[in-house]
Design a protein around this motif. Structure first.
Motif, mmCIF file in Angstrom:
data_model
loop_
_atom_site.group_PDB
_atom_site.id
_atom_site.type_symbol
_atom_site.label_atom_id
_atom_site.label_comp_id
_atom_site.label_asym_id
_atom_site.label_seq_id
_atom_site.Cartn_x
_atom_site.Cartn_y
_atom_site.Cartn_z
ATOM 1 N N ASP A 32 -37.529 -78.927 63.820
ATOM 2 C CA ASP A 32 -36.848 -79.399 62.606
ATOM 3 C C ASP A 32 -35.349 -79.174 62.796
ATOM 4 N N THR A 33 -34.786 -79.821 63.796
ATOM 5 C CA THR A 33 -33.420 -79.582 64.243
ATOM 6 C C THR A 33 -32.402 -79.651 63.111
ATOM 7 N N THR A 34 -32.660 -80.498 62.142
ATOM 8 C CA THR A 34 -31.675 -80.793 61.101
ATOM 9 C C THR A 34 -32.035 -80.205 59.743
ATOM 10 N N GLY A 35 -33.157 -79.493 59.664
ATOM 11 C CA GLY A 35 -33.580 -78.974 58.365
ATOM 12 C C GLY A 35 -34.023 -80.066 57.419
ATOM 13 N N MET A 36 -34.593 -81.146 57.947
ATOM 14 C CA MET A 36 -35.022 -82.274 57.119
ATOM 15 C C MET A 36 -36.522 -82.280 56.857
ATOM 16 N N ALA A 37 -37.235 -81.281 57.374
ATOM 17 C CA ALA A 37 -38.683 -81.215 57.158
ATOM 18 C C ALA A 37 -38.998 -80.903 55.701
ATOM 19 N N THR A 38 -40.126 -81.423 55.239
ATOM 20 C CA THR A 38 -40.690 -81.089 53.933
ATOM 21 C C THR A 38 -42.166 -80.770 54.161
ATOM 22 N N PRO A 39 -42.804 -80.045 53.246
ATOM 23 C CA PRO A 39 -44.230 -79.760 53.428
ATOM 24 C C PRO A 39 -45.071 -81.014 53.637
ATOM 25 N N ALA A 40 -44.781 -82.088 52.904
ATOM 26 C CA ALA A 40 -45.554 -83.322 53.057
ATOM 27 C C ALA A 40 -45.383 -83.911 54.455
ATOM 28 N N THR A 43 -32.159 -75.244 56.281
ATOM 29 C CA THR A 43 -30.956 -75.925 55.807
ATOM 30 C C THR A 43 -31.035 -76.290 54.325
ATOM 31 N N ARG A 44 -32.193 -76.706 53.882
ATOM 32 C CA ARG A 44 -32.363 -77.117 52.482
ATOM 33 C C ARG A 44 -33.287 -76.185 51.708
ATOM 34 N N GLY A 45 -33.491 -75.001 52.245
ATOM 35 C CA GLY A 45 -34.191 -73.946 51.508
ATOM 36 C C GLY A 45 -35.697 -74.045 51.461
ATOM 37 N N VAL A 46 -36.308 -74.911 52.290
ATOM 38 C CA VAL A 46 -37.764 -75.067 52.223
ATOM 39 C C VAL A 46 -38.449 -74.717 53.550
ATOM 40 N N GLY A 47 -37.759 -73.969 54.405
ATOM 41 C CA GLY A 47 -38.327 -73.618 55.700
ATOM 42 C C GLY A 47 -39.658 -72.901 55.594
ATOM 43 N N LEU A 48 -39.746 -71.896 54.725
ATOM 44 C CA LEU A 48 -40.993 -71.139 54.594
ATOM 45 C C LEU A 48 -42.071 -71.954 53.886
ATOM 46 N N ALA A 49 -41.669 -72.855 53.004
ATOM 47 C CA ALA A 49 -42.655 -73.752 52.386
ATOM 48 C C ALA A 49 -43.274 -74.655 53.454
ATOM 49 N N CYS A 50 -42.476 -75.042 54.435
ATOM 50 C CA CYS A 50 -42.998 -75.854 55.533
ATOM 51 C C CYS A 50 -43.957 -75.039 56.400
ATOM 52 N N VAL A 51 -43.661 -73.764 56.591
ATOM 53 C CA VAL A 51 -44.596 -72.890 57.304
ATOM 54 C C VAL A 51 -45.928 -72.840 56.570
ATOM 55 N N TYR A 52 -45.868 -72.712 55.261
ATOM 56 C CA TYR A 52 -47.093 -72.678 54.445
ATOM 57 C C TYR A 52 -47.912 -73.955 54.660
ATOM 58 N N ALA A 53 -47.209 -75.088 54.735
ATOM 59 C CA ALA A 53 -47.902 -76.358 54.978
ATOM 60 C C ALA A 53 -48.553 -76.347 56.359
ATOM 61 N N GLY A 54 -47.851 -75.806 57.344
ATOM 62 C CA GLY A 54 -48.419 -75.707 58.681
ATOM 63 C C GLY A 54 -49.648 -74.819 58.719
ATOM 64 N N LEU A 55 -49.596 -73.702 58.014
ATOM 65 C CA LEU A 55 -50.749 -72.801 57.948
ATOM 66 C C LEU A 55 -51.944 -73.504 57.302
ATOM 67 N N SER A 56 -51.681 -74.309 56.297
ATOM 68 C CA SER A 56 -52.779 -75.021 55.626
ATOM 69 C C SER A 56 -53.480 -75.995 56.567
ATOM 70 N N GLN A 57 -52.768 -76.384 57.641
ATOM 71 C CA GLN A 57 -53.341 -77.293 58.633
ATOM 72 C C GLN A 57 -53.879 -76.541 59.858
ATOM 73 N N GLY A 58 -53.865 -75.207 59.783
ATOM 74 C CA GLY A 58 -54.419 -74.398 60.860
ATOM 75 C C GLY A 58 -53.493 -74.133 62.025
ATOM 76 N N VAL A 59 -52.205 -74.471 61.900
ATOM 77 C CA VAL A 59 -51.254 -74.215 62.990
ATOM 78 C C VAL A 59 -50.975 -72.720 63.068
ATOM 79 N N THR A 60 -51.025 -72.158 64.281
ATOM 80 C CA THR A 60 -50.863 -70.709 64.445
ATOM 81 C C THR A 60 -49.636 -70.318 65.260
ATOM 82 N N TYR A 61 -48.891 -71.284 65.791
ATOM 83 C CA TYR A 61 -47.689 -70.963 66.587
ATOM 84 C C TYR A 61 -46.436 -71.385 65.815
ATOM 85 N N TYR A 62 -45.496 -70.437 65.674
ATOM 86 C CA TYR A 62 -44.257 -70.700 64.940
ATOM 87 C C TYR A 62 -43.074 -70.101 65.686
#
Length: 317
Positions: free
Chosen positions: A183-191, A216-235
């Motif tokens: 997420d080079t630019t901080g443009m990721a969202t949970p969706a 960058t836009r304050g949702v980095g950890l929310a994106c991690v939560y989305a990744g966890l919901s999909q079973g991703v284990t590497y961060y």
């Protein structure tokens, strides 16, 4: 550890990128010994996977001109997995000579950012990776792939998921067994995280997927939560929230390692790290760069950290 969140994995593997991605944009050169001191503090906190440095042109990224010296300090650590970013054959040759465990090849999902970041087209980057893959195969050093701007481009805007999938498929074909969405630019969202992870599953095969978020836009950890919901284990994360791409306007830091470890632990996800020691490492990073860092847990402490009542004034009136 906090209560286990239903549907989350029971463990996660953290890769510390602060020594590379975190320090690369610092305007004042961080002495080699200070970099080594920081990595040692992170090892003491339980981290075992590191993106230690990058073998790039010193003219492009002066902060990484001591790549070989930093790696040399930890070559005998058999319990640590040390990787370095390499942009081309010259960098790959230097990384192999320095004794890396794996080389990280990177290209952007957007053409314009790839031109800015490495001054090559995406097609030329992938062509060069094929040469590096042959070199790696002969050396025994493993290859990892990073896809920059996987969630958006600061010059083009939206990045089509098909570009991300095509690049991941090319990486798998080159033998990369670990692929990171950056997420080079901080443009990721949970969706967007859910969308990308689900789209990539059919092409990854046995390769592991890692996620790398900026705040960058304050949702980095929310994106991690989305990744966890999909079973991703590497961060991937950076101590204290250090970092930001030097070739992106208005870039800010990565998700802070200690903030990420706190979130995971409080969600019942084991990381193998010591939060108090991570906080001390973040404070060390702050002293090294000489300014306040954006990490939050390093300021507030663990959730159950208490204070004596007489340390706070009593309301009057």
């Amino acid at each position: 550890m906090g209560a286990i969140v239903a549907g989350f994995p029971d463990h996660a593997v953290l890769t510390e990128v602060g020594p590379r991605d975190g320090l690369q944009s610092e305007p004042v050169f961080v002495p080699t010994q200070k970099k080594i001191e920081l990595i040692q503090a992170l090892l003491d906190a339980g981290l075992r996977r590191f993106e230690v440095t990058s073998f790039v042109s010193p003219k492009a990224v002066p902060q990484m001109r001591d790549a070989a010296e930093v790696l040399a300090a930890f070559r005998d650590r058999k319990d640590a997995h040390l990787t370095a970013l390499v942009p081309n054959m010259r960098g790959a040759e230097a990384a192999i000579e320095a004794g890396v465990d794996a080389m990280v090849l990177f290209a952007s999902a957007s053409e314009s950012h790839n031109l800015k970041n490495v001054n090559r087209s995406r097609a030329d980057s992938l062509k060069g990776f094929a040469e590096v893959a042959r070199l790696a195969e002969g050396s025994g050093v493993r290859l990892q792939g990073a896809i920059a701007t996987a969630f958006g481009c600061p010059f083009e805007g939206e990045v089509d998921v098909s570009a991300v999938v095509d690049q991941a498929r090319a990486y798998v074909d080159l033998g990369m067994d670990h692929i990171t969405l950056g997420d080079t630019t901080g443009m990721a969202t949970p969706a967007l995280v859910v969308d990308r992870v689900q789209a990539l599953r059919p092409v990854l095969g046995d390769s592991t997927l890692a996620l790398h978020f900026h705040n960058t836009r304050g949702v980095g950890l929310a994106c991690v939560y989305a990744g966890l919901s999909q079973g991703v284990t590497y961060y991937e994360s950076s101590i204290g929230g250090l970092g930001g791409c030097p070739f992106v306007p208005r870039a800010t830091g990565n998700v802070a390692t200690e903030d990420l470890a706190y979130l995971l632990t409080e969600s019942g996800v084991e990381t193998g790290t010591d939060l108090d020691r991570l906080i001390r490492a973040a404070q060390l990073a702050e002293r090294i760069v000489g300014r306040e860092l954006p990490g939050q847990v390093m300021k507030a402490g663990p959730r159950l950290k208490t204070a004596p009542m007489d340390s706070v004034r009593t309301a009057n009136g």
